[in-house]
Write an enzyme that holds these catalytic residues in place. Structure first.
Site, mmCIF file in Angstrom:
data_model
loop_
_atom_site.group_PDB
_atom_site.id
_atom_site.type_symbol
_atom_site.label_atom_id
_atom_site.label_comp_id
_atom_site.label_asym_id
_atom_site.label_seq_id
_atom_site.Cartn_x
_atom_site.Cartn_y
_atom_site.Cartn_z
ATOM 1 N N ASN A 10 3.927 5.499 2.082
ATOM 2 C CA ASN A 10 4.526 5.259 3.445
ATOM 3 C C ASN A 10 5.654 5.072 3.547
ATOM 4 O OD1 ASN A 10 4.493 5.241 6.012
ATOM 5 N ND2 ASN A 10 3.468 3.175 5.801
ATOM 6 N N TRP A 11 6.813 6.264 3.916
ATOM 7 C CA TRP A 11 8.257 5.849 4.141
ATOM 8 C C TRP A 11 8.275 5.332 5.185
ATOM 9 C CZ3 TRP A 11 10.108 11.197 1.359
ATOM 10 C CH2 TRP A 11 9.575 11.500 0.547
ATOM 11 N N LYS A 12 7.678 5.148 5.844
ATOM 12 C CA LYS A 12 7.774 4.688 7.008
ATOM 13 C C LYS A 12 9.498 5.624 7.659
ATOM 14 C CE LYS A 12 6.178 0.935 6.061
ATOM 15 N NZ LYS A 12 5.994 -0.597 6.385
ATOM 16 N N HIS B 203 -1.439 1.720 10.828
ATOM 17 C CA HIS B 203 -1.220 0.646 10.685
ATOM 18 C C HIS B 203 -0.746 0.326 11.785
ATOM 19 C CE1 HIS B 203 2.353 -0.290 8.569
ATOM 20 N NE2 HIS B 203 1.617 0.105 7.622
ATOM 21 N N GLU C 213 1.951 -1.062 11.766
ATOM 22 C CA GLU C 213 3.455 -2.115 13.176
ATOM 23 C C GLU C 213 2.996 -0.287 13.817
ATOM 24 O OE1 GLU C 213 5.299 0.375 9.515
ATOM 25 O OE2 GLU C 213 5.401 -1.820 8.406
ATOM 26 N N GLU D 58 -4.330 -3.758 4.668
ATOM 27 C CA GLU D 58 -3.785 -4.304 4.365
ATOM 28 C C GLU D 58 -3.650 -5.256 4.941
ATOM 29 O OE1 GLU D 58 -0.187 -0.642 3.418
ATOM 30 O OE2 GLU D 58 -0.488 -0.432 5.821
ATOM 31 N N GLY E 164 5.485 -5.837 3.773
ATOM 32 C CA GLY E 164 6.930 -6.053 3.838
ATOM 33 C C GLY E 164 7.614 -7.151 3.671
ATOM 34 N N SER F 154 3.388 -4.622 0.207
ATOM 35 C CA SER F 154 4.188 -5.660 -0.720
ATOM 36 C C SER F 154 4.098 -4.819 -2.446
ATOM 37 C CB SER F 154 4.375 -7.318 -0.663
ATOM 38 O OG SER F 154 4.846 -7.609 0.383
ATOM 39 N N GLY G 130 4.694 0.492 0.607
ATOM 40 C CA GLY G 130 6.321 1.418 1.596
ATOM 41 C C GLY G 130 7.522 0.746 0.477
ATOM 42 N N GLY G 131 8.154 -0.286 1.172
ATOM 43 C CA GLY G 131 9.043 -0.622 0.349
ATOM 44 C C GLY G 131 9.327 0.050 -0.873
HETATM 45 P P1 PGA Z 1 5.094 -2.610 1.988
HETATM 46 O O1 PGA Z 1 4.640 -1.866 2.621
HETATM 47 O O2 PGA Z 1 4.905 -2.204 0.309
HETATM 48 O O3 PGA Z 1 6.259 -2.584 2.372
HETATM 49 O O4 PGA Z 1 4.517 -3.970 2.028
HETATM 50 C C1 PGA Z 1 3.289 -1.435 2.771
HETATM 51 C C2 PGA Z 1 2.691 -0.452 4.058
HETATM 52 O O5 PGA Z 1 2.985 -0.712 5.119
HETATM 53 O O6 PGA Z 1 1.991 0.341 3.627
#
Ligand code: PGA
Length: 249
Positions: free
Chosen positions: A9-11, A95, A97, A167, A173, A213, A234-235
């Protein structure tokens, strides 16, 4: 045995040029083995170009969000049909966010899930508790509410097309990962809930991803848990090298 899924997930990261460059490098860096599925979720603007860059490979395209309406006066929004046309197979829905920064509640997420399915997209439906909810001991109630309301009116056949991502909000993050045991326990709860609400066979075939993470270092121990079927990253999905190491855990 559920086929493992690794989804990036590149956001709100990567321009069109950067996205295409990533997709081309991923394609040549890694031959996806038949026993796992690799998904990337670039920003809306890059979907079409990435779809072209991965055509003929086994990499699968996902969007990060959709609007629940089919079309109309929703300035700035994108429908499921538009995502299908752009080449998406999946769409991330709910998600944390979207829930916390954009005020999406369970009702809205339910509409989005239904609309994704109607458009022929497979939803990656995210659930997870906040740190406060975990500390207060309401984690289980929160997850069950998110499942019950999010999946409201979805049939057993619909569930066959849904991927669930657990999640924990406190792990996204932050560099804090749920321990494999902590994550494994919630995955088991989710599978048991699906077995009760639908049927044990659907539950056994459901892919439940862990997110929060995930890195090349912790992926193997997470995947060793029986109820963890993959990761939403994500990251660590933003660099080809680390994403490839996660895929090849
Ligand atoms: P993260 O994000 O791996 O940077 O913690 C995961 C996500 O939000 O899908």
């Amino acid at each position: 045995m559920v086929r493992p899924i690794i989804a990036g997930n590149w956001k709100m990261n990567k321009t069109v040029a950067e996205s295409v460059d990533f997709a081309e490098r991923l394609r040549s860096a890694y031959e996806t083995p038949a026993d796992r599925e690799v998904i990337i979720a670039p920003p809306f603007t890059a979907l079409r170009s990435v779809a072209e860059a991965i055509r003929g490979s086994s990499i699968i395209l996902s969007a990060q969000n959709l609007h629940e309406a089919e079309k109309g006066a929703y300035t700035g929004e994108i429908s499921g049909a538009m995502l299908r046309e752009a080449g998406c197979t999946y769409v991330i829905v709910g998600h944390s966010e979207r829930r916390t920064l954009f005020g999406e509640g369970d009702d809205r997420i339910n509409l989005k899930l239904r609309s994704a399915l109607t458009a022929g997209l497979m939803p990656i439906f995210c659930v997870g508790e906040s740190l406060r909810e975990r500390e207060e001991g309401t984690m289980e109630t929160v997850i069950e509410r998110q499942l019950k309301e999010g999946l409201n009116n979805l049939t057993a056949d619909d569930i066959g097309l849904v991927v669930i991502a657990y999640e924990p909000v406190w792990a996204i993050g932050t560099g804090k990962t749920a321990s494999p045991d902590q994550a494994g326990e919630v995955h088991r709860l989710i599978r048991e809930w699906i077995a009760r609400r639908y049927d044990p066979k659907r539950a056994a075939n459901l892919a439940i991803l862990y997110g929060g993470s995930v890195t090349p270092k912790n992926i193997a121990e997470l995947m060793a848990q029986p109820d963890i079927n993959g990761a939403l990253v994500g990251g660590a999905s933003l660099e080809v090298d680390s994403f490839v190491r996660i895929i090849g855990y």
